[in-house]
Design a protein around this motif. Structure first.
Motif, PDB file in Angstrom:
ATOM      1  N   GLY A 224      37.781  66.718  47.427  1.00  0.00           N
ATOM      2  CA  GLY A 224      36.948  65.565  47.769  1.00  0.00           C
ATOM      3  C   GLY A 224      36.922  64.528  46.668  1.00  0.00           C
ATOM      4  O   GLY A 224      37.048  63.321  46.924  1.00  0.00           O
ATOM      5  N   ARG A 225      36.770  64.985  45.414  1.00  0.00           N
ATOM      6  CA  ARG A 225      36.763  64.047  44.283  1.00  0.00           C
ATOM      7  C   ARG A 225      38.116  63.353  44.143  1.00  0.00           C
ATOM      8  O   ARG A 225      38.176  62.134  43.892  1.00  0.00           O
ATOM      9  CB  ARG A 225      36.418  64.793  42.984  1.00  0.00           C
ATOM     10  CG  ARG A 225      34.979  65.273  42.892  1.00  0.00           C
ATOM     11  CD  ARG A 225      34.652  65.732  41.485  1.00  0.00           C
ATOM     12  NE  ARG A 225      35.489  66.846  41.055  1.00  0.00           N
ATOM     13  CZ  ARG A 225      35.209  68.126  41.268  1.00  0.00           C
ATOM     14  NH1 ARG A 225      34.113  68.456  41.933  1.00  0.00           N
ATOM     15  NH2 ARG A 225      36.002  69.081  40.823  1.00  0.00           N
ATOM     16  N   GLN A 226      39.193  64.115  44.317  1.00  0.00           N
ATOM     17  CA  GLN A 226      40.524  63.538  44.166  1.00  0.00           C
ATOM     18  C   GLN A 226      40.812  62.512  45.262  1.00  0.00           C
ATOM     19  O   GLN A 226      41.417  61.467  45.007  1.00  0.00           O
ATOM     20  CB  GLN A 226      41.588  64.642  44.187  1.00  0.00           C
ATOM     21  CG  GLN A 226      41.535  65.596  42.994  1.00  0.00           C
ATOM     22  CD  GLN A 226      42.003  64.942  41.709  1.00  0.00           C
ATOM     23  OE1 GLN A 226      41.734  63.782  41.446  1.00  0.00           O
ATOM     24  NE2 GLN A 226      42.705  65.691  40.890  1.00  0.00           N
ATOM     25  N   LEU A 227      40.393  62.799  46.480  1.00  0.00           N
ATOM     26  CA  LEU A 227      40.645  61.863  47.577  1.00  0.00           C
ATOM     27  C   LEU A 227      39.906  60.544  47.343  1.00  0.00           C
ATOM     28  O   LEU A 227      40.454  59.463  47.583  1.00  0.00           O
ATOM     29  CB  LEU A 227      40.224  62.480  48.911  1.00  0.00           C
ATOM     30  CG  LEU A 227      41.181  63.524  49.483  1.00  0.00           C
ATOM     31  CD1 LEU A 227      40.571  64.181  50.715  1.00  0.00           C
ATOM     32  CD2 LEU A 227      42.523  62.894  49.851  1.00  0.00           C
ATOM     33  N   GLU A 228      38.664  60.614  46.890  1.00  0.00           N
ATOM     34  CA  GLU A 228      37.910  59.386  46.628  1.00  0.00           C
ATOM     35  C   GLU A 228      38.587  58.560  45.538  1.00  0.00           C
ATOM     36  O   GLU A 228      38.635  57.328  45.614  1.00  0.00           O
ATOM     37  CB  GLU A 228      36.476  59.734  46.244  1.00  0.00           C
ATOM     38  CG  GLU A 228      35.669  60.291  47.415  1.00  0.00           C
ATOM     39  CD  GLU A 228      34.195  60.405  47.106  1.00  0.00           C
ATOM     40  OE1 GLU A 228      33.803  60.027  45.988  1.00  0.00           O
ATOM     41  OE2 GLU A 228      33.437  60.855  47.980  1.00  0.00           O
ATOM     42  N   LEU A 229      39.106  59.249  44.524  1.00  0.00           N
ATOM     43  CA  LEU A 229      39.821  58.543  43.459  1.00  0.00           C
ATOM     44  C   LEU A 229      41.083  57.878  44.007  1.00  0.00           C
ATOM     45  O   LEU A 229      41.355  56.703  43.753  1.00  0.00           O
ATOM     46  CB  LEU A 229      40.189  59.518  42.339  1.00  0.00           C
ATOM     47  CG  LEU A 229      41.181  58.996  41.299  1.00  0.00           C
ATOM     48  CD1 LEU A 229      40.482  57.993  40.373  1.00  0.00           C
ATOM     49  CD2 LEU A 229      41.782  60.135  40.495  1.00  0.00           C
ATOM     50  N   ARG A 230      41.863  58.624  44.764  1.00  0.00           N
ATOM     51  CA  ARG A 230      43.182  58.139  45.189  1.00  0.00           C
ATOM     52  C   ARG A 230      43.102  56.984  46.172  1.00  0.00           C
ATOM     53  O   ARG A 230      43.987  56.125  46.195  1.00  0.00           O
ATOM     54  CB  ARG A 230      43.979  59.305  45.785  1.00  0.00           C
ATOM     55  CG  ARG A 230      44.376  60.317  44.719  1.00  0.00           C
ATOM     56  CD  ARG A 230      44.900  61.614  45.289  1.00  0.00           C
ATOM     57  NE  ARG A 230      44.996  62.609  44.226  1.00  0.00           N
ATOM     58  CZ  ARG A 230      45.241  63.892  44.436  1.00  0.00           C
ATOM     59  NH1 ARG A 230      45.402  64.340  45.675  1.00  0.00           N
ATOM     60  NH2 ARG A 230      45.318  64.733  43.417  1.00  0.00           N
ATOM     61  N   LEU A 231      42.052  56.944  46.980  1.00  0.00           N
ATOM     62  CA  LEU A 231      41.933  55.837  47.940  1.00  0.00           C
ATOM     63  C   LEU A 231      41.832  54.493  47.227  1.00  0.00           C
ATOM     64  O   LEU A 231      42.202  53.462  47.789  1.00  0.00           O
ATOM     65  CB  LEU A 231      40.711  56.038  48.836  1.00  0.00           C
ATOM     66  CG  LEU A 231      40.827  57.068  49.960  1.00  0.00           C
ATOM     67  CD1 LEU A 231      39.607  56.986  50.859  1.00  0.00           C
ATOM     68  CD2 LEU A 231      42.086  56.869  50.781  1.00  0.00           C
ATOM     69  N   ARG A 232      41.373  54.495  45.983  1.00  0.00           N
ATOM     70  CA  ARG A 232      41.222  53.230  45.266  1.00  0.00           C
ATOM     71  C   ARG A 232      42.569  52.577  44.977  1.00  0.00           C
ATOM     72  O   ARG A 232      42.630  51.378  44.716  1.00  0.00           O
ATOM     73  CB  ARG A 232      40.474  53.459  43.940  1.00  0.00           C
ATOM     74  CG  ARG A 232      39.077  54.021  44.108  1.00  0.00           C
ATOM     75  CD  ARG A 232      38.183  53.580  42.962  1.00  0.00           C
ATOM     76  NE  ARG A 232      38.685  53.970  41.669  1.00  0.00           N
ATOM     77  CZ  ARG A 232      38.334  55.088  41.020  1.00  0.00           C
ATOM     78  NH1 ARG A 232      37.501  55.939  41.600  1.00  0.00           N
ATOM     79  NH2 ARG A 232      38.821  55.342  39.822  1.00  0.00           N
ATOM     80  N   TYR A 233      43.633  53.367  44.988  1.00  0.00           N
ATOM     81  CA  TYR A 233      44.942  52.837  44.622  1.00  0.00           C
ATOM     82  C   TYR A 233      45.851  52.571  45.817  1.00  0.00           C
ATOM     83  O   TYR A 233      47.000  52.180  45.646  1.00  0.00           O
ATOM     84  CB  TYR A 233      45.635  53.805  43.655  1.00  0.00           C
ATOM     85  CG  TYR A 233      44.882  53.983  42.363  1.00  0.00           C
ATOM     86  CD1 TYR A 233      44.883  52.987  41.389  1.00  0.00           C
ATOM     87  CD2 TYR A 233      44.131  55.128  42.125  1.00  0.00           C
ATOM     88  CE1 TYR A 233      44.167  53.131  40.211  1.00  0.00           C
ATOM     89  CE2 TYR A 233      43.415  55.283  40.943  1.00  0.00           C
ATOM     90  CZ  TYR A 233      43.437  54.283  40.000  1.00  0.00           C
ATOM     91  OH  TYR A 233      42.724  54.422  38.829  1.00  0.00           O
ATOM     92  N   LEU A 234      45.338  52.779  47.032  1.00  0.00           N
ATOM     93  CA  LEU A 234      46.166  52.602  48.223  1.00  0.00           C
ATOM     94  C   LEU A 234      46.105  51.174  48.751  1.00  0.00           C
ATOM     95  O   LEU A 234      45.028  50.583  48.864  1.00  0.00           O
ATOM     96  CB  LEU A 234      45.719  53.561  49.323  1.00  0.00           C
ATOM     97  CG  LEU A 234      45.987  55.049  49.083  1.00  0.00           C
ATOM     98  CD1 LEU A 234      45.427  55.866  50.234  1.00  0.00           C
ATOM     99  CD2 LEU A 234      47.473  55.321  48.934  1.00  0.00           C
TER     100      LEU A 234
END
Length: 378
Positions: A224-234
């Motif tokens: 969950g933490r990783q997905l929230e982080l990664r969406l910022r770069y899409l």
């Protein structure tokens, strides 16, 4: 047979030392491990000894990592993996040992690509404008990705009726997502993380024991933490691609909508391409805040950029505003402030979502100066 039994007794002795059940000074531990590895090498046709050799070479590598000898440690792990691979075809347990070794090797290889919190140092990959990974670090990251993908394949080839194998496969997918994120391949990193998340939820529904449930919950928290982080770069097209593939979970849709709006995508386009209602999009934007982080820099006589103090290096929570909206308001205030360096100087503004980072990751970038090209916001 006598030789084999002696080697296995020696391995049992090392296993007790390794687990802390038997005490040994550092020098004695090294001597015992070296003796064991030498003994295991004398039985190359014995599957169990071959599998154990892979494990013990990994133990030696861990000691070398702890001593700061990374190059020797990585070479030792490579040798260990060759032994583990030879043994893997004999039993599912040896295959599991091999898969775990592949993942561990990937973690060690990719270590320089992550920070102290195991988050990517260079999440933008080749697009990074700052000090990105060296050629050697990137090559190690590519090798780590290959090894981790192989681990996924090994786990997937085992009996999926066995919950141990299902859990191993889900964990391997998480690690593959991490390796992809470190290389800046964020869309694929999200896809693998979402796949792993679904696997862990299925494991929880299968009513595992308390220990297994705790492990699954921890994995889900990490994902969950990783997905929230990664969406910022899409980019928006990448978000749309994930939504089309069914890899954008419903709980992350508000964050995806905000991500698109930050990039100045209009509400009707967000609704149409993410298959949402116009009212849904408007509500999500109104109730989901994002953190705008900005920094104004002025170029000094030596050519270096110097950050200005607060309020020109600060952050604020905003809702339903694009990065350009926020930056435009800041620029208007800055140009009328005492900190403005005048029309003969160069200055710039960078604005990020959530946290300051690489300039290439800024959601808004502007360079102003007497000879600067016409600025184009990100």
């Amino acid at each position: 047979m006598v030789q084999r039994e002696a080697v296995l007794r020696l391995d049992d002795q090392w296993a007790r030392v390794r687990a802390g059940a038997a005490q040994a000074a550092p020098a004695e531990r090294e001597r015992l491990l070296d003796e064991l590895i030498g003994a295991l090498r004398t039985l190359p046709d014995d599957p169990e000894c071959t599998a154990l050799l892979g494990l013990r070479l990994a133990d030696r590598a861990a000691l070398r990592f702890a001593a700061g000898d990374r190059a020797s440690a990585l070479a030792t792990i490579e040798e260990g993996l060759r032994s583990s691979e030879r043994a893997a075809r004999h039993t599912p347990e040896y295959a599991r040992w091999y898969a775990r070794g592949l993942i561990n090797h990937g973690v060690w290889l990719a270590w320089p690509l992550s920070d102290a919190d195991r988050l990517p140092k260079h999440p933008l990959g080749p697009a990074a404008a700052g000090e990105g990974p060296s050629a050697m670090e990137r090559a190690a990251g590519e090798r780590a990705r290959h090894l981790t993908r192989t681990a996924v394949e090994v786990w997937a080839g085992l009996d999926q009726q066995d919950p141990v194998n299902r859990r191993g496969l889900a964990q391997a997918k998480v690690f593959l997502g991490d390796r992809l994120a470190e290389l800046g391949l964020t869309e694929e990193a999200v896809a693998w993380a979402v796949d792993a998340e679904a696997d862990f939820r299925r494991l929880l529904l299968a009513d595992p024991g308390a220990e297994e449930a705790e492990a699954a919950e921890e994995a889900l928290d990490h994902i969950g933490r990783q997905l929230e982080l990664r969406l910022r770069y899409l980019a928006f097209d990448e978000l749309v691609g994930l939504r089309t593939r069914g890899l954008l979970p419903e709980r992350l849709l508000p964050r995806a909508v905000v991500a698109a709006r930050i990039r100045s995508v209009e509400e009707p386009e967000i609704a149409a391409r993410l298959h949402l209602g116009a009212e849904q999009v408007r509500t999500m934007l109104e109730v989901t805040p994002w953190i705008a982080v900005w920094r104004f820099d002025v170029r000094g006589p030596d050519g270096s950029w110097n950050a200005l103090p607060h309020p020109w290096h600060s952050a604020a929570e905003v809702r339903n505003r694009t990065a350009e909206d926020v930056a435009t308001e800041l620029i208007q205030g800055f140009t009328h402030s005492p900190h403005h360096p005048g029309h003969a100087a160069h200055w710039r503004v960078l604005l990020w979502w959530h946290e300051e980072g690489d300039p290439a990751g800024a959601r808004f970038r502007l360079l102003v100066g007497p000879d600067a090209a016409p600025p184009t916001p990100s």
